[in-house]
Scaffold this active site. Structure first.
Site, PDB file in Angstrom:
ATOM      1  N   ARG A 177      13.103 -13.669   5.240  1.00 55.91           N
ATOM      2  CA  ARG A 177      12.962 -12.687   4.422  1.00 55.91           C
ATOM      3  C   ARG A 177      14.322 -12.556   3.724  1.00 55.91           C
ATOM      4  NH1 ARG A 177      11.213  -6.320   5.933  1.00 55.91           N
ATOM      5  NH2 ARG A 177       9.386  -7.527   5.487  1.00 55.91           N
ATOM      6  N   HIS A 233       5.161 -10.623  -1.351  1.00 49.20           N
ATOM      7  CA  HIS A 233       5.129 -10.425   0.253  1.00 49.20           C
ATOM      8  C   HIS A 233       3.664 -10.971   0.451  1.00 49.20           C
ATOM      9  CE1 HIS A 233       5.912  -9.038   4.124  1.00 49.20           C
ATOM     10  NE2 HIS A 233       6.050  -7.683   3.813  1.00 49.20           N
ATOM     11  N   GLN A 261       1.943  -9.915   4.003  1.00 51.78           N
ATOM     12  CA  GLN A 261       1.623  -8.550   4.052  1.00 51.78           C
ATOM     13  C   GLN A 261       0.055  -8.430   3.327  1.00 51.78           C
ATOM     14  OE1 GLN A 261       3.003  -5.642   5.146  1.00 51.78           O
ATOM     15  NE2 GLN A 261       1.018  -4.799   5.087  1.00 51.78           N
ATOM     16  N   ASP A 263       3.245   2.015  -2.145  1.00 52.87           N
ATOM     17  CA  ASP A 263       4.238   1.524  -1.385  1.00 52.87           C
ATOM     18  C   ASP A 263       5.467   2.435  -1.661  1.00 52.87           C
ATOM     19  OD1 ASP A 263       6.047  -0.330  -0.115  1.00 52.87           O
ATOM     20  OD2 ASP A 263       6.063  -1.648  -1.920  1.00 52.87           O
ATOM     21  N   CYS A 288       2.064  -0.345   3.144  1.00 51.54           N
ATOM     22  CA  CYS A 288       2.574  -1.454   3.815  1.00 51.54           C
ATOM     23  C   CYS A 288       3.381  -1.219   4.810  1.00 51.54           C
ATOM     24  CB  CYS A 288       3.126  -2.792   2.897  1.00 51.54           C
ATOM     25  SG  CYS A 288       4.570  -1.669   1.693  1.00 51.54           S
ATOM     26  N   ARG A 315      -0.711  -7.495  10.549  1.00 55.19           N
ATOM     27  CA  ARG A 315       0.096  -8.640  10.373  1.00 55.19           C
ATOM     28  C   ARG A 315       0.383  -9.595  11.276  1.00 55.19           C
ATOM     29  NH1 ARG A 315       4.534  -7.129   7.031  1.00 55.19           N
ATOM     30  NH2 ARG A 315       5.273  -9.153   7.510  1.00 55.19           N
TER      31      ARG A 315
END
Ligand code: CP
Ligand code: NVA
Length: 305
Positions: free
Chosen positions: A103, A130, A133, A222, A262, A290
């Site tokens: 990440r 991402h 996700q 988000d 998310c 996830r």
């Protein structure tokens, strides 16, 4: 060269559907106590330049459930690109581990890691995208809806890393993807253009959240300021206020619309408590998935034979 997973664009539609099948199988077996240790004895290095709850825990738990082990490397430890080049970190960690998840801020750094790693590298979020996700998100939609046929997703908010992964998904799987972002906060035009050129999906860019959600199957949002944009958070609050996903916006979509985020959510900003805790919200199923989808990704990339 190992196979990496840095973007949904690296997968064919068949591979995405295959991953969803494997995800469903791994999830069912885990829940019924019949899980197999498909990555027995394997180790995953997890490199973090940014904070995380879901990504860190779901990858670590996923490795344990598959019979392997994960090593957490905190933002202060590796000093990727500062204490040591990403290329050298990739070469060294490849000698110890069977895979890496990272990440990072810059997407170029994860590409550099992947270029020099002799084990698979998985993208656990960059400033650019991402992918884990959005694979988990679409799997969640599939579970709730039973199919992706005729799917309309309305994304309301910042044209950020999440949107780039949604656009990449729309380049591979047919859908109508409506994006309602404020002026000046649009996604990267090259990513939009690529999704349009792929010819699979209808991509609609709007400024009006109300238009975007009309008749939608899914409303997605988000945070207004992503990790690394904390200094802009105050100014962004003003710009994004009309883009809040609240009860009156949700009422404009299909009666059985699903609301997704998310997470982490800033309740009262991009989403209200009433929506997040209300009957349309599937945010915690989404968070759970996830784990299952990433187990499938790790099995695809890291399993022998
Ligand atoms: N959605 C997500 O990636 O959560 P974390 O930032 O907590 O990992
Ligand atoms: N856009 C958010 C996503 C967090 C999972 C961020 O980058 O902070």
């Amino acid at each position: 060269m190992p196979r990496h997973f840095l973007s949904i664009l690296e997968l064919t539609p068949d591979e995405i559907h295959g991953l969803f099948k494997l995800t469903a199988d791994l999830k069912a077996k885990q829940k019924s106590g019949k899980a197999e240790q498909l990555l027995k004895g394997k180790t995953l290095a997890m490199i973090f330049q940014k904070p995380s709850a879901r990504t860190r825990v779901s990858f670590e738990v996923g490795m344990v459930q598959l019979g392997g082990h994960a090593v957490y490397l905190a933002p202060t430890e590796i000093g990727l690109g500062k204490r040591e080049s990403a290329a050298d970190v990739a070469r060294v960690l490849s000698r110890y581990t069977d895979g890496m998840m990272a990440r990072l801020f810059g997407h170029d750094l994860i590409e550099e890691l992947a270029r020099h790693a002799s084990v698979p590298v998985i993208n656990g979020l960059t400033d650019f995208n991402h992918p884990c996700q959005v694979l988990g998100d679409i799997f969640t939609i599939l579970e709730h809806r039973g199919s992706l046929d005729g799917l309309t997703v309305a994304y309301v908010g910042d044209g950020n890393n999440m949107v780039h992964s949604w656009l990449n998904a729309a380049a591979r799987l047919p859908m109508t993807l409506r994006l309602a972002c404020p002026g000046g906060y649009d996604p990267d035009p090259a990513v939009v253009e690529n999704a349009v050129q792929a010819g699979k999906s209808e991509i609609v860019l709007l400024r009006d959240p109300q238009k975007a959600v009309r008749g939608a199957d899914v409303i997605y949002t988000d945070v207004w300021a992503s990790m690394g944009q904390e200094a802009e958070a105050g100014a962004r609050k003003e710009v994004f206020r009309p883009f809040q996903v609240n009860e009156s916006l949700v009422r404009l979509a299909k009666p059985d619309v699903k609301v997704m985020h998310c997470l982490p959510a800033h309740r009262g900003d991009e989403i209200t408590d009433g929506v997040m805790d209300g009957p349309h919200s599937i945010v915690f199923d989404e968070a759970e998935n996830r784990l299952h989808v990433q187990k499938a990704i790790m099995v695809m990339l890291m399993k022998d034979g």
